[in-house]
Design a protein around this motif. Structure first.
Motif, PDB file in Angstrom:
ATOM      1  N   GLU A 131      -0.232  -9.039  -3.830  1.00 25.54           N
ATOM      2  CA  GLU A 131      -0.800 -10.505  -4.142  1.00 25.54           C
ATOM      3  C   GLU A 131      -2.200 -10.652  -3.340  1.00 25.54           C
ATOM      4  N   SER A 132      -2.449 -10.311  -2.203  1.00 23.53           N
ATOM      5  CA  SER A 132      -3.619 -10.285  -1.257  1.00 23.53           C
ATOM      6  C   SER A 132      -4.527  -9.281  -1.709  1.00 23.53           C
ATOM      7  N   PHE A 133      -3.974  -8.212  -2.118  1.00 23.69           N
ATOM      8  CA  PHE A 133      -5.064  -7.502  -2.760  1.00 23.69           C
ATOM      9  C   PHE A 133      -5.485  -7.776  -4.342  1.00 23.69           C
ATOM     10  N   ALA A 134      -4.788  -8.274  -4.872  1.00 21.18           N
ATOM     11  CA  ALA A 134      -5.377  -9.028  -6.184  1.00 21.18           C
ATOM     12  C   ALA A 134      -6.293 -10.062  -5.944  1.00 21.18           C
ATOM     13  N   THR A 135      -5.802 -10.962  -4.952  1.00 21.74           N
ATOM     14  CA  THR A 135      -6.855 -11.997  -4.518  1.00 21.74           C
ATOM     15  C   THR A 135      -8.147 -11.195  -4.150  1.00 21.74           C
ATOM     16  N   ALA A 136      -8.254 -10.442  -3.345  1.00 22.98           N
ATOM     17  CA  ALA A 136      -9.272 -10.018  -2.894  1.00 22.98           C
ATOM     18  C   ALA A 136     -10.282  -9.223  -3.914  1.00 22.98           C
ATOM     19  N   ALA A 137      -9.726  -8.803  -4.922  1.00 25.67           N
ATOM     20  CA  ALA A 137     -10.316  -8.088  -6.122  1.00 25.67           C
ATOM     21  C   ALA A 137     -10.985  -9.480  -6.564  1.00 25.67           C
ATOM     22  N   LYS A 138     -10.324 -10.509  -7.066  1.00 28.49           N
ATOM     23  CA  LYS A 138     -10.913 -11.790  -7.776  1.00 28.49           C
ATOM     24  C   LYS A 138     -11.954 -12.184  -6.908  1.00 28.49           C
ATOM     25  N   LYS A 139     -11.823 -12.421  -5.369  1.00 29.29           N
ATOM     26  CA  LYS A 139     -12.810 -13.096  -4.574  1.00 29.29           C
ATOM     27  C   LYS A 139     -13.864 -12.227  -4.126  1.00 29.29           C
ATOM     28  N   LYS A 140     -13.643 -10.871  -4.709  1.00 34.93           N
ATOM     29  CA  LYS A 140     -14.631  -9.764  -4.119  1.00 34.93           C
ATOM     30  C   LYS A 140     -14.996  -9.631  -2.709  1.00 34.93           C
ATOM     31  N   VAL A 141     -13.796  -9.838  -1.932  1.00 30.37           N
ATOM     32  CA  VAL A 141     -13.777  -9.458  -0.884  1.00 30.37           C
ATOM     33  C   VAL A 141     -12.890  -7.972  -0.462  1.00 30.37           C
ATOM     34  N   MET A 142     -13.098  -7.430   0.891  1.00 29.56           N
ATOM     35  CA  MET A 142     -12.494  -6.105   1.073  1.00 29.56           C
ATOM     36  C   MET A 142     -11.378  -6.361   1.990  1.00 29.56           C
ATOM     37  N   LEU A 143     -10.379  -5.797   1.677  1.00 26.90           N
ATOM     38  CA  LEU A 143      -8.899  -5.875   2.419  1.00 26.90           C
ATOM     39  C   LEU A 143      -8.549  -4.447   2.856  1.00 26.90           C
ATOM     40  N   TYR A 144      -8.432  -4.105   4.086  1.00 26.24           N
ATOM     41  CA  TYR A 144      -8.596  -2.519   4.287  1.00 26.24           C
ATOM     42  C   TYR A 144      -7.983  -2.603   5.709  1.00 26.24           C
ATOM     43  N   ASP A 145      -7.272  -1.196   5.837  1.00 26.01           N
ATOM     44  CA  ASP A 145      -6.614  -1.026   6.909  1.00 26.01           C
ATOM     45  C   ASP A 145      -7.003  -0.001   7.757  1.00 26.01           C
ATOM     46  N   ILE A 146      -6.580  -0.059   9.122  1.00 30.18           N
ATOM     47  CA  ILE A 146      -7.406   0.842   9.963  1.00 30.18           C
ATOM     48  C   ILE A 146      -6.470   2.193  10.047  1.00 30.18           C
ATOM     49  N   MET A 147      -6.830   3.313   9.492  1.00 28.47           N
ATOM     50  CA  MET A 147      -6.183   4.528   9.290  1.00 28.47           C
ATOM     51  C   MET A 147      -7.298   5.372  10.314  1.00 28.47           C
ATOM     52  N   THR A 148      -6.895   5.223  11.565  1.00 33.38           N
ATOM     53  CA  THR A 148      -7.608   6.334  12.610  1.00 33.38           C
ATOM     54  C   THR A 148      -7.302   7.820  12.133  1.00 33.38           C
ATOM     55  N   GLU A 149      -6.039   8.223  11.984  1.00 27.26           N
ATOM     56  CA  GLU A 149      -5.624   9.385  12.065  1.00 27.26           C
ATOM     57  C   GLU A 149      -6.412  10.408  11.013  1.00 27.26           C
ATOM     58  N   ARG A 150      -6.985   9.701  10.021  1.00 26.80           N
ATOM     59  CA  ARG A 150      -7.885  10.569   9.271  1.00 26.80           C
ATOM     60  C   ARG A 150      -9.041  11.199   9.799  1.00 26.80           C
ATOM     61  N   THR A 219       3.432   4.498   8.880  1.00 29.87           N
ATOM     62  CA  THR A 219       2.124   4.364   8.028  1.00 29.87           C
ATOM     63  C   THR A 219       1.153   5.239   8.111  1.00 29.87           C
ATOM     64  N   HIS A 220       0.732   5.743   9.262  1.00 31.06           N
ATOM     65  CA  HIS A 220      -0.175   6.618   9.301  1.00 31.06           C
ATOM     66  C   HIS A 220       0.122   8.119   8.752  1.00 31.06           C
ATOM     67  N   LEU A 221       1.449   8.477   9.097  1.00 31.89           N
ATOM     68  CA  LEU A 221       2.019   9.854   8.281  1.00 31.89           C
ATOM     69  C   LEU A 221       2.069   9.803   7.004  1.00 31.89           C
ATOM     70  N   VAL A 300       8.511  12.620   6.683  1.00 28.38           N
ATOM     71  CA  VAL A 300       7.692  11.998   7.771  1.00 28.38           C
ATOM     72  C   VAL A 300       8.562  11.410   8.909  1.00 28.38           C
ATOM     73  N   SER A 301       8.434  11.716  10.080  1.00 23.28           N
ATOM     74  CA  SER A 301       9.328  10.964  11.051  1.00 23.28           C
ATOM     75  C   SER A 301       8.683  10.736  12.305  1.00 23.28           C
ATOM     76  N   VAL A 302       8.962   9.504  12.996  1.00 21.22           N
ATOM     77  CA  VAL A 302       8.483   9.135  14.161  1.00 21.22           C
ATOM     78  C   VAL A 302       9.493   8.861  15.189  1.00 21.22           C
ATOM     79  N   ILE A 303       9.069   9.280  16.179  1.00 18.07           N
ATOM     80  CA  ILE A 303      10.099   9.123  17.710  1.00 18.07           C
ATOM     81  C   ILE A 303       9.351   8.352  18.855  1.00 18.07           C
ATOM     82  N   TRP A 304       9.702   7.468  19.305  1.00 21.52           N
ATOM     83  CA  TRP A 304       9.134   6.678  20.532  1.00 21.52           C
ATOM     84  C   TRP A 304      10.255   7.136  21.744  1.00 21.52           C
ATOM     85  N   ALA A 305       9.576   7.762  22.614  1.00 21.79           N
ATOM     86  CA  ALA A 305      10.334   8.140  23.831  1.00 21.79           C
ATOM     87  C   ALA A 305       9.703   6.976  25.055  1.00 21.79           C
TER      88      ALA A 305
END
Length: 439
Positions: A131-150, A219-221, A300-305
């Motif tokens: 819904e937030s993405f749809a609202t962002a398109a309607k209001k012409k604002v930008m919703l984006y996430d921080i994908m550092t691994e690219r 999410t990154h993977l 994809v798998s993630v492990i926290w030691a």
């Protein structure tokens, strides 16, 4: 509120910062960004740690930043932010339990949002994010996430080499037992950031607030699987994603270990639900997803030691299997914990060296100085040191890119559908993993 450039410079707001990523986007200055940043947060240690980090950037000897933090602390911080409208881009990195709702409110009020991952941590909230993405398109604002691994050089090169069909062939389809793409990442609760041992908020260990491992770091993977296998292609989660299996398991942390990273004397009440034998905290920080994306099998798998071995750090393993060659990133002790890309021929391919020689100039045009070194019948990709900026520098890259999109007034067409596909994959995998465990 439309693109910020229409009404002067970009003015940042930091909302309820609880994760060190909120500070990392301010590790450098940006030409079109006002140096005054408005911070809205509840009273407490989280916001104080954030301000301390910004202060270290402002006072460092080498290339200090000049941020001015204008801080509002109070229980009504969200309402105050919405009423003040002191900026036009809201940066969010903190408690994930609240993040989907924060995003929803900010976008609804006409703010651009740059959010740390994950934007959503459970299936119940997924439709609110849509819904937030749809609202962002309607209001012409930008919703984006921080994908550092690219922006990690070996990942960029793995993607670039995979697009050279003369070398790589085409991506295999794979099977659940032997996927075409595998990405595994190992993280540590006890870690060094910007030169000191990171103090983690206690809620970071509460999966109800941080999110389980299967919806957090994965999410990154999942993003990289999409970004590397189907570059700049629009994905449709309803048609393109099929989950095969998913599982989750705990990392167990003793009270003494918990104290070392939180500086707290005891487990807070909200963690008691996860404590066994009065002194061992069980955190569902590990997860694995086996799925198909447009018919390609991926895992994809993630492990926290708790802590890394001496001299070690977070590690990443990744393989893309092509019909002619495999592209493999390894980052273990042999590689001195530095990610290294290898190109290995598939059985029966005796022309890898020849095809590599033919395609290398194209790679070098995009990445000057990158070369290969033969080791038996496979090759190691050698990368000039200046490409190894490190994880912290990648936040500046994401911010720079986001600013470019803001100026242009739009994101690439594939970004929003692919963000939705990514969060559908992670949240559905959590639902599946919980179901599988109950059986």
């Amino acid at each position: 509120m439309h693109t910020p450039t229409a009404d002067g410079p970009i003015r940042l707001i930091t909302l309820d910062p609880g994760h060190f990523h909120a500070a990392l986007v301010q590790k450098s200055m940006y030409a079109d960004v006002d140096p005054t940043v408005h911070v809205y947060a509840p009273e407490g240690p989280d916001v104080q740690m954030h301000l301390d980090r910004i202060r270290t950037y402002n006072t460092r000897a080498d290339n200090p930043t000049t941020w001015k933090e204008d801080v509002y602390r109070g229980p009504d911080f969200m309402a105050k932010m919405l009423a003040d409208r002191a900026g036009n881009v809201v940066v969010m990195a903190g408690n994930n339990r609240l993040k989907t709702d924060y995003i929803h409110q900010a976008v609804d009020a006409g703010f651009n949002v740059l959010a740390d991952k994950p934007m959503v941590i459970n299936g119940a909230e997924f439709s609110k994010l849509q819904e937030s993405f749809a609202t962002a398109a309607k209001k012409k604002v930008m919703l984006y996430d921080i994908m550092t691994e690219r922006y990690e050089i070996t990942t960029m090169l793995q993607r670039a080499f995979s697009r050279q069909t003369a070398l790589f062939g085409t991506l295999e389809k794979g099977t659940p037992e032997n996927p075409a793409v595998t990405k595994e990442s190992v993280h540590h609760f006890y870690k060094n950031v910007s030169g000191s041992i990171l103090t983690r908020p206690a809620w970071f260990m509460d999966v109800a607030q941080q999110g389980e491992g299967i919806v957090d770091v994965t999410t990154h993977l999942v993003d990289l699987v999409q970004w590397e296998c189907f570059p700049e292609q629009t994905l449709d989660y309803k048609k393109d994603v099929r989950l095969t299996s998913a599982r989750r398991w705990t990392t167990d942390m003793r009270l003494s270990q918990f104290k070392a990273i939180t500086k707290l004397p005891a487990f807070p009440d909200y963690l008691k639900k996860d404590v066994v034998q009065d002194s061992v905290l069980r955190v569902y920080s590990n997860g694995e997803i086996n799925y198909q994306l447009k018919g390609i099998h991926a895992k994809v798998s993630v492990i926290w030691a708790y802590a890394a071995p001496a001299g070690g750090g977070d590690t990443h393993y990744s393989i893309m299997r092509g019909t002619k060659a495999n592209l493999i990133i390894r980052q273990g002790a042999v590689q001195n914990y530095k990610p290294t890309l290898y190109i290995e021929p598939v059985m029966g391919n005796n022309t890898l060296g020849t095809s590599l020689k033919a395609i290398l100039p194209a790679i070098q045009r995009e990445f000057p100085g990158v070369d290969v070194k033969q080791m038996g019948n496979s090759f190691t990709v050698t990368v000039p040191e200046h490409y190894n900026e490190g994880h912290e520098a990648h936040f500046g890259r994401v911010m720079q890119n986001y600013l470019t999109y803001l100026k242009a007034g739009k994101l690439p067409a594939w970004e929003v559908p692919n963000m939705i596909t990514k969060y559908y994959t992670t949240t559905q995998a959590l639902t599946l993993a919980k179901k599988s465990q109950v059986r």
